[in-house]
Design an enzyme around this catalytic site. Structure first.
Site, PDB file in Angstrom:
ATOM      1  CE  LYS A  88      -2.410   1.731   3.622  1.00  0.00           C
ATOM      2  NZ  LYS A  88      -3.538   1.956   4.559  1.00  0.00           N
ATOM      3  CG  HIS A 158     -11.807   9.629   7.339  1.00  0.00           C
ATOM      4  ND1 HIS A 158     -12.828   9.993   6.477  1.00  0.00           N
ATOM      5  CD2 HIS A 158     -11.229   8.531   6.801  1.00  0.00           C
ATOM      6  CE1 HIS A 158     -12.852   9.140   5.475  1.00  0.00           C
ATOM      7  NE2 HIS A 158     -11.900   8.241   5.633  1.00  0.00           N
ATOM      8  CD  GLN A 159      -9.486   5.746   9.624  1.00  0.00           C
ATOM      9  OE1 GLN A 159     -10.077   4.673   9.429  1.00  0.00           O
ATOM     10  NE2 GLN A 159      -8.776   6.338   8.685  1.00  0.00           N
ATOM     11  CG  ASN A 180     -13.759  14.521  18.827  1.00  0.00           C
ATOM     12  OD1 ASN A 180     -12.740  13.822  18.799  1.00  0.00           O
ATOM     13  ND2 ASN A 180     -13.949  15.522  17.997  1.00  0.00           N
ATOM     14  CG  MET A 240      -8.734   0.905  17.226  1.00  0.00           C
ATOM     15  SD  MET A 240      -7.832  -0.654  17.044  1.00  0.00           S
ATOM     16  CE  MET A 240      -7.625  -0.695  15.262  1.00  0.00           C
ATOM     17  N   GLY A 241      -5.761   4.583  17.619  1.00  0.00           N
ATOM     18  CA  GLY A 241      -5.243   5.830  17.036  1.00  0.00           C
ATOM     19  C   GLY A 241      -3.736   5.928  16.965  1.00  0.00           C
ATOM     20  CB  THR A 242      -1.094   5.124  19.393  1.00  0.00           C
ATOM     21  OG1 THR A 242      -1.718   6.061  20.269  1.00  0.00           O
ATOM     22  CG2 THR A 242       0.413   5.258  19.498  1.00  0.00           C
ATOM     23  N   GLY A 313      -3.999  -1.830  18.357  1.00  0.00           N
ATOM     24  CA  GLY A 313      -4.130  -1.998  16.898  1.00  0.00           C
ATOM     25  C   GLY A 313      -3.303  -0.950  16.174  1.00  0.00           C
TER      26      GLY A 313
HETATM   27  P1  NAD Z   1      -8.828  12.556  11.829  1.00  0.00           P
HETATM   28  O1  NAD Z   1      -7.797  13.625  11.663  1.00  0.00           O
HETATM   29  O2  NAD Z   1      -9.977  12.527  10.891  1.00  0.00           O
HETATM   30  O3  NAD Z   1      -9.428  12.618  13.319  1.00  0.00           O
HETATM   31  C1  NAD Z   1      -8.604  12.789  14.441  1.00  0.00           C
HETATM   32  C2  NAD Z   1      -9.450  12.770  15.697  1.00  0.00           C
HETATM   33  O4  NAD Z   1      -8.587  12.955  16.832  1.00  0.00           O
HETATM   34  C3  NAD Z   1     -10.488  13.850  15.767  1.00  0.00           C
HETATM   35  O5  NAD Z   1     -11.619  13.327  16.433  1.00  0.00           O
HETATM   36  C4  NAD Z   1      -9.812  14.925  16.611  1.00  0.00           C
HETATM   37  O6  NAD Z   1     -10.750  15.763  17.217  1.00  0.00           O
HETATM   38  C5  NAD Z   1      -9.063  14.070  17.605  1.00  0.00           C
HETATM   39  N1  NAD Z   1      -7.889  14.697  18.206  1.00  0.00           N
HETATM   40  C6  NAD Z   1      -6.861  15.295  17.574  1.00  0.00           C
HETATM   41  N2  NAD Z   1      -5.950  15.723  18.464  1.00  0.00           N
HETATM   42  C7  NAD Z   1      -6.402  15.376  19.693  1.00  0.00           C
HETATM   43  C8  NAD Z   1      -5.924  15.559  21.004  1.00  0.00           C
HETATM   44  N3  NAD Z   1      -4.755  16.150  21.239  1.00  0.00           N
HETATM   45  N4  NAD Z   1      -6.662  15.084  22.013  1.00  0.00           N
HETATM   46  C9  NAD Z   1      -7.825  14.441  21.787  1.00  0.00           C
HETATM   47  N5  NAD Z   1      -8.331  14.250  20.562  1.00  0.00           N
HETATM   48  C10 NAD Z   1      -7.635  14.711  19.535  1.00  0.00           C
HETATM   49  O7  NAD Z   1      -8.048  11.170  11.812  1.00  0.00           O
HETATM   50  P2  NAD Z   1      -8.602   9.719  11.523  1.00  0.00           P
HETATM   51  O8  NAD Z   1      -8.406   9.404  10.094  1.00  0.00           O
HETATM   52  O9  NAD Z   1      -9.942   9.549  12.129  1.00  0.00           O
HETATM   53  O10 NAD Z   1      -7.529   8.849  12.326  1.00  0.00           O
HETATM   54  C11 NAD Z   1      -7.501   8.890  13.747  1.00  0.00           C
HETATM   55  C12 NAD Z   1      -6.190   8.305  14.229  1.00  0.00           C
HETATM   56  O11 NAD Z   1      -6.104   6.933  13.831  1.00  0.00           O
HETATM   57  C13 NAD Z   1      -4.950   8.976  13.655  1.00  0.00           C
HETATM   58  O12 NAD Z   1      -3.969   9.066  14.662  1.00  0.00           O
HETATM   59  C14 NAD Z   1      -4.505   8.015  12.561  1.00  0.00           C
HETATM   60  O13 NAD Z   1      -3.127   8.117  12.293  1.00  0.00           O
HETATM   61  C15 NAD Z   1      -4.873   6.691  13.201  1.00  0.00           C
HETATM   62  N6  NAD Z   1      -5.078   5.573  12.275  1.00  0.00           N
HETATM   63  C16 NAD Z   1      -4.744   4.334  12.736  1.00  0.00           C
HETATM   64  C17 NAD Z   1      -4.924   3.238  11.930  1.00  0.00           C
HETATM   65  C18 NAD Z   1      -4.593   1.867  12.444  1.00  0.00           C
HETATM   66  O14 NAD Z   1      -4.588   0.917  11.659  1.00  0.00           O
HETATM   67  N7  NAD Z   1      -4.370   1.689  13.720  1.00  0.00           N
HETATM   68  C19 NAD Z   1      -5.447   3.395  10.641  1.00  0.00           C
HETATM   69  C20 NAD Z   1      -5.828   4.671  10.211  1.00  0.00           C
HETATM   70  C21 NAD Z   1      -5.644   5.749  11.054  1.00  0.00           C
END
Ligand code: NAD
Length: 342
Positions: A88, A158-159, A180, A240-242, A313
């Site tokens: 990818k 977005h996710q 949020n 899942m975010g990190t 994750g």
């Molecule tokens: P996004 O930019 O659309 O959303 C980010 C979210 O985090 C929003 O809800 C925002 O308000 C919140 N946010 C940002 N900074 C913050 C903070 N300091 N404290 C609290 N909340 C905060 O991103 P997304 O596409 O929804 O992705 C979210 C996270 O998931 C990203 O870190 C991305 O890298 C990660 N991600 C992980 C995987 C995986 O496989 N584990 C896959 C895709 C994305």
């Protein structure tokens, strides 16, 4: 591009495997044909193969290219069970939103493992979202208490909508609570719940932890949003975010009193949520269990209703290849694939 020449209809319809040319599956077709259940099966199978060491990820490349503030890279791997080889490619272009484009851009490329020939090109943006949601869903399926009733979501980017939908498929949840940092974004999650006739409430983080049986964190935060003391016994947390060094969503002390699972150990301890607990020596890397071991029944997973389970994750290339391969199959079966000769 102009280098792509459509194969004549007669050749395309012969179905002669490698004679068909390169298969192209667009973003729009992926969205039309690939559902959450398909993504769940593909991701569960590849986590299983990873734990059996028949599928492996190659080192991830991620570079700031010095143009358009872009981060570009690729994730790659090979699944010998599924015979799926590819990568990818893509990254993050922060200026895209001004151009009405998604900042995150992904394309998946699959190769024939027997010859190395290009086999297919698949749009990767939608597939990234559903494979990430499928990952936490697999963890909920295998680790959350069967009687889980309240789902908590931290994050509304977005996710998050994909995460919510996939989680709701796994248990008979009766309520969703969410937080949020920008509460106005929660309307998207509220709407999903309304469509499913599920009560939804915007709450603070401590209340969310007190009420939830399952918690998903899906933010781009760089500090702990959840304190260890807030988590009640029996909770399942999917972090899942990190996915980068420095990011963090939960208190590292949580790793000391939770049973910790991950998609891939190498990523978990370097770029995943576990990086902080490992560097603070709260846990060791061999305390972390590949979720594939639970899928393969070589680890029991949750063993009591009081146990806290945590899934880290991190997101691996093999997940992308797995869903892309499934999308190609579905597109071919449903007559939605396009064929080209290079
Ligand atoms: P996004 O930019 O659309 O959303 C980010 C979210 O985090 C929003 O809800 C925002 O308000 C919140 N946010 C940002 N900074 C913050 C903070 N300091 N404290 C609290 N909340 C905060 O991103 P997304 O596409 O929804 O992705 C979210 C996270 O998931 C990203 O870190 C991305 O890298 C990660 N991600 C992980 C995987 C995986 O496989 N584990 C896959 C895709 C994305």
């Amino acid at each position: 591009s102009s280098h792509l020449i459509p194969v004549t209809d007669s050749i395309a319809s012969t179905g002669l495997g490698k004679e068909k040319g390169v298969i192209v599956v667009s973003e729009a077709v992926c969205q039309q044909i690939m559902g959450r259940a398909d993504a769940f099966v593909a991701v569960q199978n590849v986590f299983s193969a990873m734990a059996r060491h028949t599928a492996y990820n190659f080192p991830v490349i991620r570079e700031a290219i010095g143009h358009a503030d872009a981060l570009y890279g690729f994730k790659s791997g090979f699944d010998r069970d599924g015979m799926v080889l590819g990568l990818k490619s893509g990254g993050y272009w922060p200026g895209n939103s001004e151009k009405q484009l998604t900042n995150h851009q992904s394309t998946i490329i699959l190769f024939d493992p027997d010859t190395g020939k290009l086999a297919s090109l698949i749009g990767g943006n939608y597939l990234t979202a559903i494979r990430t949601a499928a990952s936490s869903a697999v963890s909920i399926n295998h680790l959350a208490r069967k009687a889980s009733k309240t789902l908590g979501i931290i994050g509304a980017g977005h996710q998050s909508g994909y995460q919510l939908q996939a989680a709701l498929d796994q248990r008979s949840f009766e309520k969703v609570v969410a937080w949020n940092n920008d509460a106005s974004k929660l309307t998207k999650l509220a709407k999903i719940c309304e469509e499913r006739s599920l009560p939804f409430e915007s709450v603070n983080r401590e209340t969310l932890c007190a009420q939830s049986d399952v918690i998903i964190t899906i933010t781009s935060a760089f500090e702990a949003l959840i304190k260890q003391e807030w988590i009640k016994p029996g909770t399942h947390i999917a972090c899942m975010g990190t996915d980068t060094k420095g990011k963090q969503e939960v208190d590292a002390r949580l790793f000391s009193n939770a049973t910790v699972f991950t998609d891939e150990l190498a990523q978990s301890i370097t770029i995943g949520e576990a990086q902080h607990a490992v560097s603070a020596e709260l846990i060791q890397s061999n305390d972390i269990i590949p979720i594939g071991d639970v899928i393969n029944s070589t680890h029991p997973g949750r063993t009591s209703d009081k146990e806290i389970t945590l899934f880290d994750g991190t997101g691996v290339g093999l997940q992308d290849l797995a869903v892309a391969s499934a999308a190609v199959e579905l597109a071919e079966v449903q007559g939605q694939a396009n064929y080209f000769n290079l």
